[in-house]
Design a protein around this motif. Structure first.
Motif, short mmCIF file in Angstrom:
data_model
loop_
_atom_site.label_atom_id
_atom_site.label_comp_id
_atom_site.label_asym_id
_atom_site.label_seq_id
_atom_site.Cartn_x
_atom_site.Cartn_y
_atom_site.Cartn_z
N ARG A 12 0.83 -1.21 0.00
CA ARG A 12 0.00 0.00 0.00
C ARG A 12 0.86 1.26 0.00
O ARG A 12 0.49 2.27 -0.60
CB ARG A 12 -0.94 -0.01 1.20
N LEU A 13 2.00 1.22 0.69
CA LEU A 13 2.89 2.38 0.68
C LEU A 13 3.44 2.62 -0.72
O LEU A 13 3.54 3.77 -1.17
CB LEU A 13 4.02 2.17 1.68
N VAL A 14 3.80 1.56 -1.42
CA VAL A 14 4.29 1.71 -2.79
C VAL A 14 3.18 2.24 -3.69
O VAL A 14 3.39 3.17 -4.48
CB VAL A 14 4.83 0.37 -3.33
N GLN A 15 1.98 1.67 -3.56
CA GLN A 15 0.86 2.12 -4.39
C GLN A 15 0.48 3.56 -4.10
O GLN A 15 0.18 4.34 -5.00
CB GLN A 15 -0.33 1.20 -4.17
N GLY A 16 0.49 3.92 -2.81
CA GLY A 16 0.09 5.26 -2.44
C GLY A 16 1.07 6.33 -2.86
O GLY A 16 0.70 7.47 -3.15
N SER A 17 2.37 5.97 -2.92
CA SER A 17 3.40 6.94 -3.25
C SER A 17 3.77 6.92 -4.72
O SER A 17 4.37 7.87 -5.22
CB SER A 17 4.67 6.67 -2.42
N GLY A 18 3.45 5.83 -5.41
CA GLY A 18 3.89 5.68 -6.78
C GLY A 18 5.29 5.09 -6.85
O GLY A 18 5.55 4.14 -7.56
N LYS A 19 6.20 5.68 -6.08
CA LYS A 19 7.56 5.18 -5.96
C LYS A 19 8.04 5.44 -4.55
O LYS A 19 7.78 6.50 -3.98
CB LYS A 19 8.50 5.88 -6.96
N VAL A 20 8.73 4.47 -3.97
CA VAL A 20 9.20 4.63 -2.60
C VAL A 20 10.56 3.95 -2.47
O VAL A 20 10.83 2.94 -3.13
CB VAL A 20 8.18 4.05 -1.60
N SER A 21 11.42 4.52 -1.66
CA SER A 21 12.78 4.00 -1.51
C SER A 21 12.84 2.94 -0.43
O SER A 21 12.00 2.90 0.48
CB SER A 21 13.75 5.13 -1.19
N VAL A 22 13.89 2.12 -0.50
CA VAL A 22 14.11 1.10 0.51
C VAL A 22 14.32 1.76 1.87
O VAL A 22 13.79 1.30 2.89
CB VAL A 22 15.33 0.23 0.14
#
Length: 261
Positions: A12-22
């Motif tokens: 969900r964090l990836v989907q919500g942000s579009g792109k997210v770092s490790v």
């Protein structure tokens, strides 16, 4: 946090942000970067995210995060608790519109306890749970079945909904955000939810806490468009769900009753 919960929240964090770092995921989840990388690898193998240098992006080749089967087992116990709580809010004798989704399948399992009911369903999974249950008059809303999801969408579904009226709409949701309201990852699903809202006297939205603070692709409605929101108590924990407390407060200020289970 269990592995299933962590994978769900990571997705969900990836989907919500579009792109997210490790590194950002590591800080948000309170786990090592090595653990984050393993989780992202697992999600990529399922076709849910795509790894990029230093992080991940949502894989839009698969609608709404990879299909019903990929998400069905995640947080099953939590979703069953939510399903029981929502079903208990439905009055016997009601005409109910039941949305598609992994959580609303659990609602379907518990609705038989509230019979007699007329239940119109927007997913083939919910239909299979309610078929031949004593005291349940089952209506399957027509429409196109989305591959992987088996949610019923499209012009035929919309025309069917426009010809009916319901006492209660049990709505699932892809994301709820304090500023941007209720949203979905699929335009088709968003359109069906908007029709359900328009044709129902009362709307109960149900979602696990990972949906709070998420802004998905297509807006469904502003926060105040629903009457009650049912989620799990973890939504109040800012450590595991940073957007949870703010979203719950915004819902209360919009006149939406919060029920945490």
């Amino acid at each position: 946090m269990g592995v299933a919960n962590r994978l769900d929240l990571t997705l969900r964090l990836v989907q919500g942000s579009g792109k997210v770092s490790v590194s950002e995921l590591s800080q948000r989840l309170g786990v090592s970067e090595m653990t984050v990388r393993r989780d992202l690898d697992a999600l990529e193998r399922q076709g849910l995210v795509r790894r990029v240098h230093g992080g991940a992006v949502a894989d839009r080749r698969r609608e709404e995060g990879g299909g019903f089967a990929a998400r069905e087992a995640w947080q099953a116990a939590t979703k069953d608790r939510l399903g029981a709580a929502v079903a208990a809010m439905v009055a016997p004798g009601s005409r109910v519109l039941l949305d598609a989704g992994t959580t609303t399948v659990h609602v379907a399992e518990h609705l038989a306890e509230r019979a007699p009911l007329t239940v119109a369903v927007l997913s083939l999974q919910a239909a299979s749970r309610l078929a031949d249950r004593q005291g349940i008059e089952l209506l399957v809303v027509g429409g196109r079945s989305r591959p992987g999801e088996r949610s019923l969408v499209g012009p035929l579904a919309l025309r069917t909904l426009e010809s009916l009226s319901f006492d209660c709409f049990v709505m699932s949701i892809g994301g709820v955000h304090a500023e941007h309201g209720w949203s979905e990852f699929s335009l088709d699903d968003a359109a069906v939810k908007q029709a359900g809202l328009a044709q129902s006297a009362r709307t109960i939205t149900v979602a696990d806490a990972t949906k709070l603070g998420v802004r998905a692709f297509s807006q469904v409605a502003p926060l105040g468009a629903v009457d009650c929101f049912v989620t799990d108590a973890a939504a109040e924990d800012p450590q595991t769900h940073p957007g949870g407390p703010q979203t719950l407060q915004a819902l209360r200020e919009s006149g939406v009753e919060n029920q945490l289970v």
